[in-house]
Write a protein that holds these residues in place. Structure first.
Motif, PDB file in Angstrom:
ATOM      1  N   SER A  21      37.761   7.599  15.195  1.00 28.39           N
ATOM      2  CA  SER A  21      37.629   6.263  15.751  1.00 28.39           C
ATOM      3  C   SER A  21      37.320   6.340  17.238  1.00 28.39           C
ATOM      4  N   VAL A  50      38.488   0.889  15.763  1.00 26.54           N
ATOM      5  CA  VAL A  50      37.080   0.507  15.621  1.00 26.54           C
ATOM      6  C   VAL A  50      36.217   1.730  15.876  1.00 26.54           C
ATOM      7  N   LYS A  51      35.269   1.977  14.983  1.00 29.29           N
ATOM      8  CA  LYS A  51      34.364   3.104  15.138  1.00 29.29           C
ATOM      9  C   LYS A  51      33.164   2.726  16.004  1.00 29.29           C
ATOM     10  N   LYS A  52      32.523   3.740  16.537  1.00 32.96           N
ATOM     11  CA  LYS A  52      31.342   3.519  17.353  1.00 32.96           C
ATOM     12  C   LYS A  52      30.247   2.885  16.496  1.00 32.96           C
ATOM     13  N   GLU A 109      30.216  -0.017  15.064  1.00 38.48           N
ATOM     14  CA  GLU A 109      30.753  -0.737  13.914  1.00 38.48           C
ATOM     15  C   GLU A 109      30.989  -2.199  14.265  1.00 38.48           C
ATOM     16  N   HIS A 113      33.541  -4.865  13.281  1.00 36.95           N
ATOM     17  CA  HIS A 113      34.862  -4.875  12.638  1.00 36.95           C
ATOM     18  C   HIS A 113      35.475  -6.266  12.770  1.00 36.95           C
ATOM     19  N   LYS A 143      24.596  -2.991  17.435  1.00 33.78           N
ATOM     20  CA  LYS A 143      25.187  -1.982  16.548  1.00 33.78           C
ATOM     21  C   LYS A 143      24.295  -0.732  16.509  1.00 33.78           C
ATOM     22  N   SER A 173      30.120  -1.311  19.752  1.00 32.86           N
ATOM     23  CA  SER A 173      31.073  -1.725  18.723  1.00 32.86           C
ATOM     24  C   SER A 173      31.445  -3.188  18.941  1.00 32.86           C
ATOM     25  N   CYS A 200      29.836  -8.031   8.953  1.00 30.43           N
ATOM     26  CA  CYS A 200      30.857  -7.037   9.310  1.00 30.43           C
ATOM     27  C   CYS A 200      30.889  -5.844   8.350  1.00 30.43           C
ATOM     28  N   ASP A 201      31.211  -4.676   8.907  1.00 28.38           N
ATOM     29  CA  ASP A 201      31.351  -3.455   8.105  1.00 28.38           C
ATOM     30  C   ASP A 201      32.777  -3.290   7.593  1.00 28.38           C
ATOM     31  N   SER A 202      33.741  -3.625   8.439  1.00 25.38           N
ATOM     32  CA  SER A 202      35.153  -3.418   8.117  1.00 25.38           C
ATOM     33  C   SER A 202      35.955  -4.657   8.458  1.00 25.38           C
ATOM     34  N   SER A 223      37.263  -1.851   3.991  1.00 22.38           N
ATOM     35  CA  SER A 223      35.894  -2.320   3.863  1.00 22.38           C
ATOM     36  C   SER A 223      35.826  -3.840   3.772  1.00 22.38           C
TER      37      SER A 223
END
Length: 516
Positions: free
Chosen positions: A3, A27-29, A31, A33, A188, A193, A208-210, A224
């Motif tokens: 993360s 939160v990932k780079k 992403e 969220h 993105k 992020s 959104c991804d997550s 997810s």
């Protein structure tokens, strides 16, 4: 994948009230969220900690594996955190040009930036958010939609790599929302992020991804965004509310107010609605649904087209004066800005609508004014019990009682309550509810505009649900449930157009009833 940003075991208490109870959020780079939760779940407090407005009681934060501690918003900005707040006007200077607003964060990092360099930075930032404006234009001359994108441009110009978007589409049209989503996808791809806060669950599925869902200060779900909207609602709502059968009150058949094709300004939509004598009609909706705009249209603050009947007679309400004369009272959402003269005494505020009762030849009979004020203060249990104290020194709950109190001895028969419990404590809420019930017992009608679902369920005889300025569903007191309110207010419809096939049965698309 490691993360890029991580908040671990975050606790936050205000006195004895624990708002966050060991929250883990990462939160990932690159992403997008989503951060979801009902009002009071802890979203705002968590983001205030991340943006440096608050410090956690305990817990830790890392960015790119480096430990960080923010003592101020400037610390967060220097670490690449940017925030586009819901109330964009609070983060922009209205009397300064666009270029100065965009570059003031950069100026905090450097001792001096020339005007030419400021304009170059501003033009580049505006281009990045697909906004074509003269950077010399004053902010006060820009539309709300433009201001939001200017604030995003400002955040990007400060080299933010983690951007918090709080209800970003609330003031946007469908076309403007599509442009914003295009910008988000581009960011993105650039490795930025996005933390996306919204009550519009169909948007979460789209952009959104997550998803992380908070409930009562703790993480209920993280994973997810492939969750169905019904599953999101179940995680947000939980089992903590009363699902018992509600008793229907006996309501008069006499119509106090009937709206036929009444326009909601700026929403390009119209509303049909009926309010009976002694009835409480809840008007449910999220931020941007059009609740306040509808209340203001009824009160004559906007010259909305459409037909209005009061007590069976056609009414022409094109100004607040017309509305007051017709028997309509408004308790506005922004009580300090629209409902009070904050520097005047409680006495002046609470008797404002009663001036004719104690004026003679344009002279105010102060003793009579003071006596009327004292009676209302006692009746409403306003604390401190003083007619002379300035309204600004009262608590939020007592200020609200003053705003309500000024209408109680008028001839008003229709009361519009717009988010009346905003910013007041539990005890004050109870007192406001008692006032509303007293009004209905006198045969008055109440339109209760709110995004507080439980209040709507507790108070209303029926509930109409607004989405993008349209009434998408009307529920009787017996039909209304927490799940149904959330479902329709977040974009669900009779055809399940957001996330279900059109030939499914409606009851199958609603969240499964909760059982204990």
């Amino acid at each position: 994948m490691m993360s890029s940003l991580s908040m671990k075991d975050i606790h936050k208490s205000f006195d004895s009230n624990e708002v966050l109870k060991g929250v883990n959020f990462s939160v990932k780079k690159g992403e997008v969220h989503a951060l979801l939760g009902m009002n009071g779940a802890g979203k705002s407090t968590l983001m205030k900690i991340l943006s440096g407005d608050e410090q956690p009681t305990s817990g830790s934060m890392t960015i790119d594996s480096k430990s960080v501690q923010f003592q101020s918003p400037l610390d967060a900005i220097h670490s690449g955190i940017g925030m586009v707040v819901q109330e964009v006007d609070t983060s922009l200077f209205p009397t300064l040009p666009i270029y100065e607003n965009i570059t003031n964060l950069n100026e905090q990092k450097k001792l001096f930036i020339s005007k030419k360099e400021q304009k170059t930075i501003a033009n580049k930032a505006l281009k990045r958010v697909q906004l074509s404006l003269d950077v010399n234009e004053l902010i006060q001359n820009c539309s709300l939609q433009e201001k939001q994108l200017i604030l995003l441009a400002k955040v990007l110009s400060s080299s933010a790599t983690y951007i918090i978007l709080d209800e970003p589409t609330a003031p946007l049209s469908e076309t403007e929302t599509a442009i914003l989503f295009q910008i988000i996808r581009q960011l993105k791809n650039e490795g930025v992020s996005i933390i996306y806060i919204s009550h519009r669950l169909s948007e979460i599925k789209e952009i959104c991804d997550s998803v992380t869902i908070l409930r009562d200060g703790a993480v209920e779900y993280t994973g997810s965004s492939s969750l169905s909207i019904d599953e999101m609602i179940q995680h947000m709502v939980g089992k903590s509310f009363d699902t018992s059968k509600k008793q229907t009150r006996s309501i008069s058949e006499k119509k106090l107010l009937q709206l036929t094709d009444l326009e909601i300004p700026h929403k390009k939509s119209s509303v049909n609605l009926t309010l009976h004598e002694g009835e409480i009609v809840g008007v449910a909706g999220l931020v941007g649904a059009g609740k306040t705009e509808l209340a203001e249209a009824i009160f004559g603050l906007s010259k909305a087209k459409g037909k209005m009947e009061i007590n069976g007679n056609k009414a022409q309400v094109s100004s607040p004066a017309d509305a007051i004369k017709a028997g309509i009272a408004l308790i506005p959402e922004e009580r300090r800005r629209q409902g009070l003269f904050v520097d005047e005494s409680v006495s002046v505020n609470v008797t404002l609508q009663l001036l004719k009762q104690f004026t003679s030849f344009q002279w105010i009979q102060k003793n009579k004014e003071k006596g009327l004020a004292a009676d209302l203060i006692n009746r409403l249990n306003i604390k401190p019990n003083s007619t002379t104290i300035p309204a600004r020194l009262l608590s939020g709950g007592n200020q609200q009682k003053v705003v309500i109190g000024k209408w109680l001895q008028t001839d008003s028969s229709i009361f519009l309550f717009d988010e009346p419990t905003k910013g007041i404590d539990v005890h004050a809420k109870k007192e406001v509810f008692e006032i509303i019930h007293d009004l209905t017992e006198q045969g008055k009608g109440v339109l209760y505009f709110s995004s507080e679902w439980q209040e709507l369920l507790d108070l209303s005889d029926k509930i109409v649900i607004l989405y993008d300025g349209k009434i998408v569903k009307t529920l009787s007191r017996e039909e209304a449930t927490f799940e149904k309110l959330v479902y329709y207010a977040t974009g669900g419809d009779e055809n399940g157009a957001n996330h279900h096939s059109r030939n499914e049965d409606l009851e199958e698309r609603l969240p499964t009833p909760l059982s204990f």
